[in-house]
Design a protein around this motif. Structure first.
Motif, short mmCIF file in Angstrom:
data_model
loop_
_atom_site.label_atom_id
_atom_site.label_comp_id
_atom_site.label_asym_id
_atom_site.label_seq_id
_atom_site.Cartn_x
_atom_site.Cartn_y
_atom_site.Cartn_z
N ILE A 74 0.85 -1.18 0.00
CA ILE A 74 0.00 0.00 0.00
C ILE A 74 0.89 1.23 0.00
N GLN A 75 0.65 2.10 -0.97
CA GLN A 75 1.45 3.32 -1.10
C GLN A 75 0.51 4.50 -1.34
N ARG A 76 0.89 5.63 -0.77
CA ARG A 76 0.07 6.83 -0.93
C ARG A 76 0.01 7.23 -2.41
N LYS A 77 -1.18 7.56 -2.86
CA LYS A 77 -1.38 7.98 -4.24
C LYS A 77 -0.91 9.42 -4.41
N ALA A 78 -0.22 9.66 -5.49
CA ALA A 78 0.23 11.02 -5.80
C ALA A 78 -0.98 11.86 -6.20
N ILE A 79 -1.08 13.06 -5.64
CA ILE A 79 -2.16 13.97 -6.00
C ILE A 79 -1.64 14.91 -7.07
N LYS A 80 -2.36 14.95 -8.19
CA LYS A 80 -1.92 15.75 -9.33
C LYS A 80 -2.89 16.89 -9.58
N GLY A 81 -2.34 17.99 -10.05
CA GLY A 81 -3.14 19.15 -10.40
C GLY A 81 -3.73 19.00 -11.78
N PRO A 82 -4.48 20.02 -12.24
CA PRO A 82 -5.13 19.97 -13.55
C PRO A 82 -4.15 19.75 -14.70
#
Length: 127
Positions: A74-82
């Motif tokens: 389990i790994q944190r998902k990268a949050i991406k901008g528009p």
């Protein structure tokens, strides 16, 4: 006396290296396991066990978890901008590893970094 101290130090170093080479198992006779197919109940139970091993933190556990491997990562998902650029840099956290194993006819999931274990009564483990 110098030789005695030297032998003592060498013995401690050798013991440490031997210990590092040994892989401990959670229970005597335990074996890595997988789950061929989850039932609805076993999947709910697995998700609850992982949540408890994460101290109540919610994560998404796929219905295919532990079906092909005894490991769940389990790994944190990268949050991406528009524009597609990563805006949350917390993805450099180490992934969490869980392992599935069977012992004495019982299935267990273990959080690798803490050694915490939860039994899975509804899972049909295969070794």
């Amino acid at each position: 006396r110098k030789i005695s101290k030297w032998l003592h130090r060498v013995s401690l170093v050798a013991l440490g290296l031997i210990t590092l080479g040994c892989q401990t198992t959670p229970y005597a006779g335990s074996r890595s396991a997988t789950i061929a197919v989850h039932s609805q109940e076993s999947l709910v139970e697995l998700r609850q066990a992982v949540k408890e091993l994460l101290n109540g933190r919610e994560v998404l556990v796929s219905a295919s978890a532990f079906t092909k491997s005894n490991r769940l990562i389990i790994q944190r998902k990268a949050i991406k901008g528009p524009g597609g650029r990563i805006i949350d840099t917390r993805v450099d956290e180490k992934p969490l590893i869980f392992e599935l194993f069977a012992a004495n006819g019982q299935c267990y999931v273990m959080r690798k970094d803490t050694g915490q274990i939860k039994p899975l009564a509804r899972a049909n483990c295969q070794t």
